[in-house]
Write an enzyme that holds these catalytic residues in place. Structure first.
Site, mmCIF file in Angstrom:
data_model
loop_
_atom_site.group_PDB
_atom_site.id
_atom_site.type_symbol
_atom_site.label_atom_id
_atom_site.label_comp_id
_atom_site.label_asym_id
_atom_site.label_seq_id
_atom_site.Cartn_x
_atom_site.Cartn_y
_atom_site.Cartn_z
ATOM 1 C CG ASP A 1 23.962 62.186 77.828
ATOM 2 O OD1 ASP A 1 23.179 61.228 77.667
ATOM 3 O OD2 ASP A 1 25.106 62.055 78.295
ATOM 4 N N GLY B 1 25.636 53.764 70.226
ATOM 5 C CA GLY B 1 24.751 54.928 70.290
ATOM 6 C C GLY B 1 24.123 55.110 71.657
ATOM 7 C CB VAL B 2 20.810 56.469 72.608
ATOM 8 C CG1 VAL B 2 19.797 55.494 72.054
ATOM 9 C CG2 VAL B 2 20.285 57.187 73.840
ATOM 10 C CG ASP B 3 21.317 49.678 73.491
ATOM 11 O OD1 ASP B 3 21.059 49.612 74.699
ATOM 12 O OD2 ASP B 3 21.249 48.697 72.716
ATOM 13 C CB SER C 1 14.710 54.095 63.814
ATOM 14 O OG SER C 1 14.342 52.799 64.201
ATOM 15 C CB THR C 2 16.947 59.153 63.347
ATOM 16 O OG1 THR C 2 17.312 59.673 64.628
ATOM 17 C CG2 THR C 2 15.439 59.141 63.217
ATOM 18 N N GLY C 3 19.660 56.928 64.084
ATOM 19 C CA GLY C 3 21.116 56.861 64.156
ATOM 20 C C GLY C 3 21.606 55.700 63.304
ATOM 21 C CE1 TYR D 1 19.771 48.881 64.574
ATOM 22 C CE2 TYR D 1 17.471 48.994 65.268
ATOM 23 C CZ TYR D 1 18.715 48.378 65.317
ATOM 24 O OH TYR D 1 18.887 47.258 66.103
HETATM 25 P P1 ADP Z 1 19.095 53.489 66.355
HETATM 26 O O1 ADP Z 1 19.902 52.216 66.279
HETATM 27 O O2 ADP Z 1 17.681 53.262 66.822
HETATM 28 O O3 ADP Z 1 19.200 54.300 65.125
HETATM 29 P P2 ADP Z 1 21.105 55.149 67.743
HETATM 30 O O4 ADP Z 1 21.487 55.101 69.176
HETATM 31 O O5 ADP Z 1 22.149 54.782 66.739
HETATM 32 O O6 ADP Z 1 19.767 54.268 67.593
HETATM 33 O O7 ADP Z 1 20.607 56.612 67.388
HETATM 34 C C1 ADP Z 1 19.386 57.138 67.803
HETATM 35 C C2 ADP Z 1 19.561 58.603 68.117
HETATM 36 O O8 ADP Z 1 20.083 58.735 69.445
HETATM 37 C C3 ADP Z 1 20.567 59.306 67.205
HETATM 38 O O9 ADP Z 1 19.993 60.549 66.820
HETATM 39 C C4 ADP Z 1 21.766 59.526 68.117
HETATM 40 O O10 ADP Z 1 22.482 60.693 67.751
HETATM 41 C C5 ADP Z 1 21.084 59.712 69.431
HETATM 42 N N1 ADP Z 1 21.902 59.554 70.651
HETATM 43 C C6 ADP Z 1 23.066 58.906 70.832
HETATM 44 N N2 ADP Z 1 23.470 59.014 72.114
HETATM 45 C C7 ADP Z 1 22.528 59.744 72.773
HETATM 46 C C8 ADP Z 1 22.355 60.226 74.110
HETATM 47 N N3 ADP Z 1 23.247 59.946 75.074
HETATM 48 N N4 ADP Z 1 21.257 60.978 74.395
HETATM 49 C C9 ADP Z 1 20.331 61.254 73.448
HETATM 50 N N5 ADP Z 1 20.435 60.821 72.174
HETATM 51 C C10 ADP Z 1 21.515 60.092 71.840
#
Ligand code: ADP
Length: 177
Positions: free
Chosen positions: A9, A31-33, A116-118, A120
């Site tokens: 994480d 997601g990560v944001d 971008s791999t989530g 997006y």
């Molecule tokens: P995007 O919109 O750029 O695709 P996302 O957040 O949807 O961004 O996904 C980007 C990547 O971050 C994905 O592989 C997702 O599984 C991953 N992710 C989500 N939460 C976390 C976290 N807390 N730490 C690391 N990676 C994460």
């Protein structure tokens, strides 16, 4: 090893900066944001409000607030639309924009999610070699930079990045990038 791939994480990582895969509003999202904003606290959103929008491929730096990381570098990746809309070039530009801020602020360590791999939808098998190429180029170019970490959320994503690193032109038998 200056380039490291780990599963975990990113909000728990103590680095000079962690990278946020943000959207153009910079006001938080899924997601990560969302995870980064939750962990950093409301002060992060307050600073982001002062920054305005961030176009795809660009990056902006804030403080890390309640995160263990000192800074957050917010970048906006491309939404995958089939691959003919310059998605690969825009993704490469995200990494270059982040490293330009790393250089400008003299940061020594930076941790990335897989941009971008989530939500997006950028295929991770295509994104990983682009990410790793830009990281290796930055490590070769910036003497100040001690550590680049890619923090993959799932074991499957980590395996994709490990395979891409093993296949990368700059990788060597010891993996000592
Ligand atoms: P995007 O919109 O750029 O695709 P996302 O957040 O949807 O961004 O996904 C980007 C990547 O971050 C994905 O592989 C997702 O599984 C991953 N992710 C989500 N939460 C976390 C976290 N807390 N730490 C690391 N990676 C994460």
């Amino acid at each position: 090893m200056k380039l490291e791939l780990v599963q975990g994480d990113i909000t728990k990582v103590a680095a000079d900066a962690i990278v946020n895969a943000a959207n153009t509003s910079l006001l938080g999202g899924s997601g990560v944001d969302g995870a980064i904003h939750r962990a950093a606290g409301p002060e992060l959103l307050a600073e982001c409000r002062t920054l305005g929008r961030c176009p795809q491929g660009q990056a902006k730096l804030t403080k890390g607030y309640r995160l263990p990381a000192r800074h957050v570098i917010h970048t906006v990746g491309p939404v995958w639309r089939g691959g003919n809309q310059s998605e690969e070039a825009v993704l490469a530009r995200c990494y270059k924009s982040v490293f330009a801020l790393v250089e400008q602020h003299g940061l020594r360590s930076v941790a990335f999610p897989s941009i971008s791999t989530g939500a997006y939808g950028f295929p991770i098998e295509k994104a990983a070699p682009i990410a790793l190429r830009e990281m290796q180029a930055a490590l070769a170019r910036l003497p100040q930079l001690d550590k680049v970490t890619v923090v993959l959320f799932s074991a499957g994503d980590l395996a994709v990045y490990q395979r891409a690193l093993a296949a990368a032109p700059e990788s060597n038998p010891g993996g000592n990038v």
